[in-house]
Design an enzyme around this catalytic site. Structure first.
Site: not given
Length: 495
Positions: A217, A241
């Site tokens: 990110e 995730h």
């Protein structure tokens, strides 16, 4: 004209209806279902939260958010008008039975209708909301509840929440959401493996050298410092995730595409994870925390300089892990996981690195700086796609020189149109009662056991995060983690 798909009639209630997730993701996803004709005319949508709003005030708030978060070109005033006509608002506080009685009055005229309750709130409120739904008579055999992550902060708290929800809803009524499982490339992974004869025979330790899973990110904590500091990268990303992605890569073929058959195979993968504890914590993990630097040409503060930060925090914003599976298919194949904030780009992918050919007959091959064995890259974001690297002859006379060449499949170019948002797909599955892409209770338990052992080993061995400059790929120790094995992280440009 092609007939549009219709889904069953349902009443959908979004708790936390004025929250960030609801405004950014959930209501835009529901609008897209309206736009594509997925709703029956009688489907109703209710927003529920503590704040006081009339129906019109709530619809106005949603429209303002919709114009901001719905992709450009997809917001249509006429379609929105029809969508808004389905929406009503109820003021509800999790621990106050009165608001739930008002909700009951709105839903009780259709007692046999499918109901989807989406808990888009803090998990600390889940139990109160579930018990009050049951208390006022809103839990029926046709009810389902969708639970947002994070579900607890360790195994004990996760089991407590699941136990409380389990007192109200049956397991087949509980939909624990992980939005990564709704991504197009993630779903396509099973198609790639189990519907193509060329890959499955090679999908094992005899042909695969290692696997990399990266979720990067650009953003920092984005004003959510206190929440993130309680979670950290391990709890926020790895426990759910990344382990779900690992399961889909490593699972055995299910005997049928059935919700429990698929999830049974994922549980086997989690059970096969080699424990990481005091004995191997240093060689198997890296913790990091971003410092000030530049991302995308813009100067950004360090984690401890963010608004509301505690300067003594030792929470990790980056994690790299070397994991192994103790089973027949994957014995000896390392799975390298890394995730972090303030990395150079928003970038999520799965890399399947195949072994080199057993005997190289082209003498110049390995002397070439760009030579590489076959590699399959599954790109999740920013753009869905598949990237397969093959070795080809470099055109020209003289000595045979090899040149790695990529076969690229961009989903946007190949299939055209938009790719459905992950929440859109998962909400549709919840409405239809299909929980294949949702996480089962035993999956969560085993994942938390593995993660808790790592957290405990960090604590026992006083392993604190290593600093890394924002805009880089994490601490240098993360590079060393993989290069000790004679491998390197995949950081090629997008395809």
């Amino acid at each position: 004209m092609k007939q549009r798909l219709k889904h069953r009639i349902a009443d959908i209630v979004i708790f936390g209806g004025t929250g960030d997730l609801a405004l950014r993701k959930l209501f835009p996803a529901l609008y897209e279902m309206e736009r594509t004709g997925r709703f029956d005319d009688e489907t109703r949508i209710f927003g529920a939260s503590r704040s006081e709003h009339s129906d019109e005030e709530f619809r106005s708030k949603l429209e303002e958010a919709g114009q901001k978060f719905i992709p450009k070109g997809e917001f249509d005033a006429e379609i929105w008008k029809k969508f808004a006509s389905r929406i009503a608002y109820v003021q509800v506080s999790a621990g106050d039975e009165a608001g739930f009685k008002v909700l009951y009055e709105k839903l009780s005229d259709q007692p046999d209708r499918d109901r989807v309750y989406y808990f888009s709130t803090s998990p600390s409120l889940f139990a109160d909301m579930a018990f009050n739904l049951k208390k006022v008579g809103l839990v029926t055999p046709n009810s389902r509840v969708v639970l947002e992550k994070p579900l607890g902060h360790d195994l004990e708290s996760c089991r407590e929440i699941n136990g409380q929800i389990g007192e109200v809803f049956e397991e087949n009524q509980i939909f624990r959401i992980d939005h990564y499982l709704g991504k197009e490339t993630v779903q396509n992974l099973m198609i790639l493996r189990f519907a193509n004869a060329m890959f499955e025979p090679l999908w094992n330790s005899a042909h695969i050298d290692h696997v990399q899973i990266t979720v990067g990110e650009e953003v920092g904590v984005e004003g959510r410092w206190s929440y993130y500091d309680d979670a950290g990268a391990m709890r926020d990303m790895v426990q759910n995730h990344m382990l779900q992605l690992l399961c889909l890569v490593a699972m055995e073929p299910p005997y049928v595409l059935d919700q429990d058959a698929v999830r049974d195979e994922k549980v086997k993968v989690l059970k096969a994870l080699q424990p990481i504890n005091d004995s191997n914590i240093d060689s198997s993990t890296v913790r990091g925390q971003y410092r000030k630097g530049a991302v995308g040409g813009k100067e950004v503060p360090g984690y401890l300089e963010e608004e509301g930060a505690n300067v003594d925090s030792t929470t990790e914003t980056f994690v790299a892990i070397r994991a192994e599976l103790n089973n027949w298919r994957w014995a000896g194949v390392p799975f390298y996981l890394r995730t972090g904030k303030r990395l150079p780009k928003r970038h999520s992918e799965i890399v399947i690195q195949f072994r080199d050919v057993p005997h190289q007959i082209f003498p110049l091959a390995k002397s070439m700086t760009n030579y590489q064995a076959n590699k399959l890259v599954l790109r999740l974001q920013p753009d869905d796609g598949i990237h397969l690297v093959l070795n080809n002859k470099n055109p020209g006379p003289g000595l045979v020189r090899l040149r790695p060449t990529a076969l690229n499949l961009s989903f946007a170019e190949a299939f055209g149109g938009r790719s459905p948002d992950a929440y859109e797909r998962l909400l549709l599955d919840a409405i239809d009662g299909n929980n294949t892409l949702f996480v089962r209770r035993d999956e969560q338990d085993i994942a938390w056991q593995w993660v808790d052992a790592i957290q405990e080993a960090w604590k026992n061995n006083h392993i604190t995060p290593k600093g890394y400059t924002s805009g880089t790929w994490g601490p240098s120790a993360a590079i060393a983690l993989i290069e000790r094995d004679g491998r390197t992280w995949n950081e090629e440009a997008g395809f």
